[in-house]
Scaffold this active site. Structure first.
Site, PDB file in Angstrom:
ATOM      1  N   HIS A  89      42.471  -2.675  38.357  1.00 34.81           N
ATOM      2  CA  HIS A  89      43.933  -2.574  38.287  1.00 34.81           C
ATOM      3  C   HIS A  89      44.247  -1.194  37.717  1.00 34.81           C
ATOM      4  CE1 HIS A  89      43.298  -6.969  37.646  1.00 34.81           C
ATOM      5  NE2 HIS A  89      44.484  -7.138  38.204  1.00 34.81           N
ATOM      6  N   ASP A 142      43.672  -1.039  34.091  1.00 33.49           N
ATOM      7  CA  ASP A 142      42.275  -1.130  33.634  1.00 33.49           C
ATOM      8  C   ASP A 142      41.706   0.271  33.497  1.00 33.49           C
ATOM      9  OD1 ASP A 142      42.617  -3.827  34.220  1.00 33.49           O
ATOM     10  OD2 ASP A 142      41.474  -3.721  36.100  1.00 33.49           O
TER      11      ASP A 142
HETATM   12  C1  XLS Z   1      44.049 -13.679  38.207  1.00 38.61           C
HETATM   13  C2  XLS Z   1      43.658 -12.932  39.399  1.00 38.61           C
HETATM   14  C3  XLS Z   1      43.634 -11.424  39.268  1.00 38.61           C
HETATM   15  C4  XLS Z   1      43.580 -10.754  40.626  1.00 38.61           C
HETATM   16  C5  XLS Z   1      43.883  -9.294  40.593  1.00 38.61           C
HETATM   17  O1  XLS Z   1      43.936 -14.893  38.128  1.00 38.61           O
HETATM   18  O2  XLS Z   1      42.410 -13.419  39.796  1.00 38.61           O
HETATM   19  O3  XLS Z   1      42.591 -11.016  38.451  1.00 38.61           O
HETATM   20  O4  XLS Z   1      42.338 -10.924  41.236  1.00 38.61           O
HETATM   21  O5  XLS Z   1      45.105  -9.015  40.041  1.00 38.61           O
END
Ligand code: XLS
Ligand code: CA
Ligand code: CA
Length: 444
Positions: free
Chosen positions: A104, A107
């Protein structure tokens, strides 16, 4: 280069001679399965967020994991902390030999005081990530924007009642989509964690659906405007954090995309734990996506049947993954997608190398499941039994039903005059289950 973070050297492929250090039991990137290298089948990715950006806190307690770039270090010098995190991340990718990673925006780089500053931080960190990618050969499976963490997104991003939140989200997505493109990312993911509601008492369902469709079509337009040729992916999840999430499951998204003329622009990123949260199996969600030409990528993890939460544990069931991989192989493989380990350690797993061991086990599980899935394809019993079950649809009655000239009355007349008396046939479920087990136990 900073001091190594982990205490482990590269994990050796299963096919290498035994020796010092860690070695995969099954995973060997160059081993051929059905004529394709394991690495090219599985396209493994490590996720940034669970592995590096979380301290291991839960709703009842603070972080337990040793992640020195978080907390005070991040508060004192956020960009230096992001660099230390990047070093540790690429160290793990290199130890594991995994070809891809995912992130993200938040991140990779800290948010700034303004959208412009956040974008500048992201671009600066993307430059550094790009240099590491050149150095190591690791590639970007997908990028995404965190449109759920900040309080401004509490009532959704695209579906927020405040249009200024919509444009804020647009700014974030533009920045990450462009960075993903610049880094050669193969996909871009939209997970609408807060695109849903907590109560219908304050929610205009119809309006929010239109806002979401508008957002998705703007993202698709921008993808084409910048020449990004990767795949746009939507990730289903039924709830958590919202009580109800609009992207409930694969079928709900399919219907939504179809209704808004967007079905050619998006595919699905299916996550195992989200499938089970929605009351389906992981197998079901993947089979639905493959069956409708919508499979994009996979977030590999598992829930815990005892509590039913989104526990995001590392996958460890060959049985479950063999059937999922069987569907993927039958559908022609993952295309631009891959298997991303959207999974985190348990809060008590506090050794740095627990992260290495967790990934090694998950990778071996997938590798073994791949071998079983290919054996199920080669064996052919499941496919031939299924074909036989529907064989009538290739015959005269089946053909007549789909003939555009057929009417309910013409079919009814034919049924009455022929006076056929169809007999039930066995679904042979147990025999097929035995067949799957036979292959599970014997495949090499
Ligand atoms: C949360 C989601 C998230 C997505 C990306 O439950 O899995 O991590 O994969 O934003
Ligand atoms: Ca996910
Ligand atoms: Ca999850």
């Amino acid at each position: 280069m900073s001091e190594p973070f982990f205490g482990t050297g590269p994990v050796r492929p299963a096919g290498d001679e035994p020796g010092e250090g860690l070695q995969y039991e099954v995973y060997d990137p160059d081993a051929l399965v059905g004529g394709t290298r394991m690495e090219d089948h599985l396209r493994l990715a490590v996720c940034y967020w669970h592995s590096f950006c979380s301290p291991g806190a839960d709703v009842f307690g603070s972080g337990t994991w040793d992640r020195p770039w978080l907390g005070e270090a991040a508060a004192a010098d956020p960009m230096a902390a992001a660099e230390a995190e990047l070093d540790a991340a690429f160290e793990l990718f290199t130890i594991l030999g995994t070809p891809f990673y995912c992130f993200h925006d938040l991140d990779l780089a800290p948010a700034g005081d303004s959208l412009r500053e956040s974008r500048a931080n992201l671009e600066a960190m993307a430059d550094q990530a790009g240099a590491k990618m050149d150095e190591t050969g690791v590639r970007l499976l997908w990028g995404t924007a965190n449109l759920f963490g900040h309080p401004r997104y509490a009532a959704g991003a695209a579906t927020n009642p405040d249009p200024d939140v919509f444009t804020h989200a647009a700014a974030q997505v533009r920045a990450v989509l462009e960075v993903t493109h610049r880094l050669g990312g193969e996909n871009y993911v939209l997970w609408g964690g807060r695109e849903g509601y907590d109560t219908l008492l304050n929610t205009d369902l119809r309006r929010e659906g239109e806002q979401l469709a508008r957002f998705l079509s703007l993202v698709a337009e921008h993808k084409h405007a910048i020449g990004f040729t990767g795949t746009l992916l939507i990730e289903p999840k039924p709830h958590e954090p919202t009580k109800h999430q609009y992207d409930h499951d694969a079928a709900a998204i399919h219907g939504f995309l179809d209704r808004h003329g967007l079905v050619d622009e998006f595919k699905l990123n299916i996550e195992a734990n989200h499938a089970t949260l929605s009351g389906h199996s992981f197998h079901h969600e993947v089979a639905y996506a493959v069956g409708h030409g919508l499979l994009g990528s996979i977030d590999a993890n598992r829930g815990d049947p005892q509590n039913g939460w989104d526990t995001d544990q590392f996958p460890n069931s060959v049985e479950e993954l063999s059937l999922v991989l069987y569907e993927i192989l039958r559908g022609g493989g993952l295309g631009t997608g891959g298997f991303n380990f959207d999974a985190h350690l348990r809060r008590q797993s506090i050794d740095r190398d627990d992260l290495v061991h967790a990934h090694v086990g998950a990778i071996d599980t997938l590798a073994r499941a791949l071998i079983v899935a290919q054996a199920l394809v080669d064996d052919g019993t499941l496919a031939s039994t299924r074909a036989e079950r529907y064989a009538g649809w290739e015959g005269p009655t089946g053909q007549a039903i789909f003939d555009p000239s057929a009417t309910l009355a013409s079919l009814a007349d034919e049924a009455e005059s022929a006076d056929r008396r169809p007999q039930p046939v066995s679904g042979r479920q147990e025999r097929l289950e035995n067949e799957v087990n036979r292959v599970l136990w014997t495949a090499r």
